[in-house]
Design a protein around this motif. Structure first.
Motif, PDB file in Angstrom:
ATOM      1  N   GLU A 124       0.822  -1.213   0.000  1.00  0.00           N
ATOM      2  CA  GLU A 124       0.000   0.000   0.000  1.00  0.00           C
ATOM      3  C   GLU A 124       0.855   1.262   0.000  1.00  0.00           C
ATOM      4  O   GLU A 124       1.942   1.265   0.544  1.00  0.00           O
ATOM      5  N   PRO A 125       0.329   2.306  -0.607  1.00  0.00           N
ATOM      6  CA  PRO A 125       1.041   3.586  -0.566  1.00  0.00           C
ATOM      7  C   PRO A 125       1.017   4.171   0.843  1.00  0.00           C
ATOM      8  O   PRO A 125      -0.034   4.359   1.428  1.00  0.00           O
ATOM      9  N   LYS A 126       2.212   4.465   1.379  1.00  0.00           N
ATOM     10  CA  LYS A 126       2.299   4.944   2.752  1.00  0.00           C
ATOM     11  C   LYS A 126       2.457   6.450   2.821  1.00  0.00           C
ATOM     12  O   LYS A 126       2.507   7.030   3.899  1.00  0.00           O
ATOM     13  N   THR A 127       2.571   7.090   1.701  1.00  0.00           N
ATOM     14  CA  THR A 127       2.824   8.521   1.703  1.00  0.00           C
ATOM     15  C   THR A 127       1.947   9.218   0.669  1.00  0.00           C
ATOM     16  O   THR A 127       1.530   8.615  -0.323  1.00  0.00           O
ATOM     17  N   LEU A 128       1.681  10.473   0.895  1.00  0.00           N
ATOM     18  CA  LEU A 128       0.843  11.232  -0.029  1.00  0.00           C
ATOM     19  C   LEU A 128       1.457  11.269  -1.415  1.00  0.00           C
ATOM     20  O   LEU A 128       0.757  11.158  -2.420  1.00  0.00           O
ATOM     21  N   ALA A 129       2.774  11.446  -1.443  1.00  0.00           N
ATOM     22  CA  ALA A 129       3.460  11.510  -2.730  1.00  0.00           C
ATOM     23  C   ALA A 129       3.217  10.234  -3.529  1.00  0.00           C
ATOM     24  O   ALA A 129       2.961  10.272  -4.730  1.00  0.00           O
ATOM     25  N   GLU A 130       3.263   9.108  -2.853  1.00  0.00           N
ATOM     26  CA  GLU A 130       3.078   7.841  -3.551  1.00  0.00           C
ATOM     27  C   GLU A 130       1.641   7.670  -4.024  1.00  0.00           C
ATOM     28  O   GLU A 130       1.378   7.108  -5.089  1.00  0.00           O
ATOM     29  N   THR A 131       0.722   8.168  -3.231  1.00  0.00           N
ATOM     30  CA  THR A 131      -0.678   8.125  -3.653  1.00  0.00           C
ATOM     31  C   THR A 131      -0.882   8.932  -4.923  1.00  0.00           C
ATOM     32  O   THR A 131      -1.482   8.455  -5.902  1.00  0.00           O
ATOM     33  N   ALA A 132      -0.363  10.152  -4.910  1.00  0.00           N
ATOM     34  CA  ALA A 132      -0.469  11.000  -6.099  1.00  0.00           C
ATOM     35  C   ALA A 132       0.223  10.343  -7.281  1.00  0.00           C
ATOM     36  O   ALA A 132      -0.269  10.386  -8.417  1.00  0.00           O
ATOM     37  N   TYR A 133       1.355   9.691  -6.992  1.00  0.00           N
ATOM     38  CA  TYR A 133       2.108   9.005  -8.035  1.00  0.00           C
ATOM     39  C   TYR A 133       1.250   7.949  -8.720  1.00  0.00           C
ATOM     40  O   TYR A 133       1.188   7.867  -9.940  1.00  0.00           O
ATOM     41  N   ARG A 134       0.541   7.175  -7.932  1.00  0.00           N
ATOM     42  CA  ARG A 134      -0.273   6.102  -8.521  1.00  0.00           C
ATOM     43  C   ARG A 134      -1.426   6.653  -9.343  1.00  0.00           C
ATOM     44  O   ARG A 134      -1.745   6.154 -10.414  1.00  0.00           O
ATOM     45  N   GLN A 135      -2.067   7.686  -8.803  1.00  0.00           N
ATOM     46  CA  GLN A 135      -3.172   8.294  -9.549  1.00  0.00           C
ATOM     47  C   GLN A 135      -2.667   8.852 -10.877  1.00  0.00           C
ATOM     48  O   GLN A 135      -3.283   8.642 -11.931  1.00  0.00           O
ATOM     49  N   LEU A 136      -1.545   9.546 -10.792  1.00  0.00           N
ATOM     50  CA  LEU A 136      -0.978  10.128 -12.005  1.00  0.00           C
ATOM     51  C   LEU A 136      -0.607   9.038 -13.009  1.00  0.00           C
ATOM     52  O   LEU A 136      -0.865   9.165 -14.204  1.00  0.00           O
ATOM     53  N   ARG A 137      -0.014   7.970 -12.500  1.00  0.00           N
ATOM     54  CA  ARG A 137       0.401   6.897 -13.390  1.00  0.00           C
ATOM     55  C   ARG A 137      -0.786   6.296 -14.118  1.00  0.00           C
ATOM     56  O   ARG A 137      -0.752   6.081 -15.327  1.00  0.00           O
ATOM     57  N   ARG A 138      -1.833   6.076 -13.350  1.00  0.00           N
ATOM     58  CA  ARG A 138      -3.021   5.514 -13.983  1.00  0.00           C
ATOM     59  C   ARG A 138      -3.573   6.472 -15.033  1.00  0.00           C
ATOM     60  O   ARG A 138      -3.934   6.067 -16.141  1.00  0.00           O
ATOM     61  N   ASP A 139      -3.613   7.754 -14.680  1.00  0.00           N
ATOM     62  CA  ASP A 139      -4.160   8.735 -15.618  1.00  0.00           C
ATOM     63  C   ASP A 139      -3.327   8.850 -16.890  1.00  0.00           C
ATOM     64  O   ASP A 139      -3.869   9.111 -17.969  1.00  0.00           O
ATOM     65  N   ILE A 140      -2.018   8.668 -16.750  1.00  0.00           N
ATOM     66  CA  ILE A 140      -1.176   8.736 -17.951  1.00  0.00           C
ATOM     67  C   ILE A 140      -1.389   7.492 -18.805  1.00  0.00           C
ATOM     68  O   ILE A 140      -1.544   7.576 -20.021  1.00  0.00           O
ATOM     69  N   ILE A 141      -1.404   6.331 -18.158  1.00  0.00           N
ATOM     70  CA  ILE A 141      -1.614   5.092 -18.910  1.00  0.00           C
ATOM     71  C   ILE A 141      -2.981   5.096 -19.576  1.00  0.00           C
ATOM     72  O   ILE A 141      -3.144   4.654 -20.713  1.00  0.00           O
ATOM     73  N   GLU A 142      -3.965   5.626 -18.867  1.00  0.00           N
ATOM     74  CA  GLU A 142      -5.318   5.649 -19.432  1.00  0.00           C
ATOM     75  C   GLU A 142      -5.476   6.724 -20.498  1.00  0.00           C
ATOM     76  O   GLU A 142      -6.495   6.779 -21.187  1.00  0.00           O
ATOM     77  N   GLY A 143      -4.517   7.597 -20.586  1.00  0.00           N
ATOM     78  CA  GLY A 143      -4.586   8.604 -21.634  1.00  0.00           C
ATOM     79  C   GLY A 143      -5.254   9.903 -21.214  1.00  0.00           C
ATOM     80  O   GLY A 143      -5.531  10.755 -22.053  1.00  0.00           O
ATOM     81  N   VAL A 144      -5.544  10.060 -19.915  1.00  0.00           N
ATOM     82  CA  VAL A 144      -6.126  11.323 -19.451  1.00  0.00           C
ATOM     83  C   VAL A 144      -5.142  12.469 -19.726  1.00  0.00           C
ATOM     84  O   VAL A 144      -5.531  13.524 -20.230  1.00  0.00           O
TER      85      VAL A 144
END
Lengths: 236, 236
Positions: free
Chosen positions: B16-36
């Motif tokens: 699990e993401p233990k830090t805010l930065a990592e949470t944002a990282y995952r959201q961003l990663r998904r959004d980039i992969i999804e093409g947002v």
DNA sequence: TCAATAACTTTTCTCGAGATTTTTGTCTAT
DNA sequence: ATAGACAAAAATCTCGAGAAAAGTTATTGA
């Protein structure tokens, strides 16, 4: 086929550092490779920010960049550490390097033009000259040799169009540097490296892909053997 | 041989993401992969920090993490951009993946024990079930299939002891996801993927290393062909 | 009309302080 | 004497504001 060969690198490494974070990153990277910060050491931001003369956030960013090179590991909420070293790890690095570098070399031999041949010959010449000056045992000459050795290996795979292979190759090379430094410490250039390099060049220019790969493989693997024969407690 | 198989990953990804930065990282990663965020887009910290509800420095850190995955490129003093996409790049990714994944598979077949065989069979079963439910064309079922497809490929190379190959493999898989998304968009699972997977499992369990590698190679390369046949302006 | 310069706006980069979390040290009870 | 719990200390993580750089528009002179 494709023109990726001239595309910018995945992670810019050649040009000058344009930001404080990148400057700190390079200093830290050198210090880790040189062993100033030893494997497993905790990298406390509060202490290091004074040492490298940057703000806390900036140093944090530099550490993050080192995570990309896998020279530093980050454990969420528990800070940063210097990536540990082990014989198993070095064996892994070396084998993976062989896999990537032989593949890249084969592509280079297949696709390389006259300019590639010229760059290989040139890099080999530079390296040979550096070997001559290696006798004095000075740190400067050894660093010069390191740089030219790296340039030589890069020239060999310079005609490989795969940006990704070169990217991974780059990371692994930095990693091996950490280990190779240990072997140089005890036995400064033991084996006849010059002859090995010469054989690779000959096979490459003769477009003998299989032979070149074979020699390159053995060449890289020999470094692993050298480290294996070090005192057991050298890697800690 | 060595016991790296159970060592922690180079870059922790599972827990699990233990830090805010990592949470944002995952959201961003998904959004980039999804093409947002589309390839080449500028990623302005000032705008994104509101969107992802974190501070500027924190978002900056998340972006830095994405540079590690090569989903974002950083140009010193000129901010961040979504990594560009191109057919050449995907060809490069795919070929490099083949190189790494076949090597990993060969080692897996050589070293894998009963537990490995079991995990392969299990993952294959999970994947097959997901294929059945794929008919409804819902986004959820497709995402489920994506996850299980990935789990299947990971299980295949699960007995490969090389942490580095798995690390690179991981990065490349994320990259291909971005492209595979395009091919799924037009032709939802066109070819008979099930049969291909079955053939790989059979060869792997029969410890037929060469055959398994050959099929896996073709399997991966077929995705490249699928993307190649998309309208030219699909990748921009 | 065009090129070069200058002023302005936007964005990135950097820093120090406050809030959380982890680690260390001490004390008590069994 | 050992184990557990509580408290103090250290370190990490997070945020917003200020300094530096890049990009943009307006102005001036040929």
């Amino acid at each position: 086929m494709n023109d990726l060969a001239n595309a910018p690198d995945l992670v810019s490494d050649s040009d000058e550092p344009k930001t404080l974070a990148e400057t700190a990153y390079r200093q830290l990277r050198r210090d880790i490779i040189e062993g100033v910060h030893r494997p497993g050491d905790k990298l406390r931001v509060e202490h290091l920010k004074d040492q490298y003369e940057v703000g806390a956030g900036t140093l944090r960013e530099a550490l993050q960049l080192l995570v990309t090179d896998a020279l530093v590991v980050a454990q969420g909420q528990r800070g940063f550490r210097v990536a540990p070293m082990s014989l198993d790890d070095f064996a892994d690095i070396t084998r993976t390097r062989v896999l990537l570098e032989t593949s890249a070399l084969q592509q280079s031999i297949e696709l390389g033009d006259d300019a590639w041949e010229a760059s290989v010959v040139a890099a080999f010449h530079m390296l040979s000259r550096a070997e001559d000056k290696l006798g004095d045992g000075s740190k400067a000459s050894r660093e010069e040799w390191e740089m030219r050795n790296r340039a030589f290996h890069e020239a060999l795979i310079g005609a490989c169009p795969s940006r990704w292979i070169r990217h991974f190759q780059n990371i692994l090379y930095h990693q091996s540097e950490r280990y190779r430094r240990l072997s140089l410490f005890r036995q400064p250039i033991p084996r006849d490296v010059h002859a090995e390099h010469q054989a690779i060049v000959d096979a490459a220019l003769a477009r003998n892909s299989a032979e070149a790969s074979r020699i390159l493989s053995e060449h890289i693997l020999r470094t692993l053997e050298a480290v294996r024969q070090l005192p057991a407690d050298f890697i800690n």
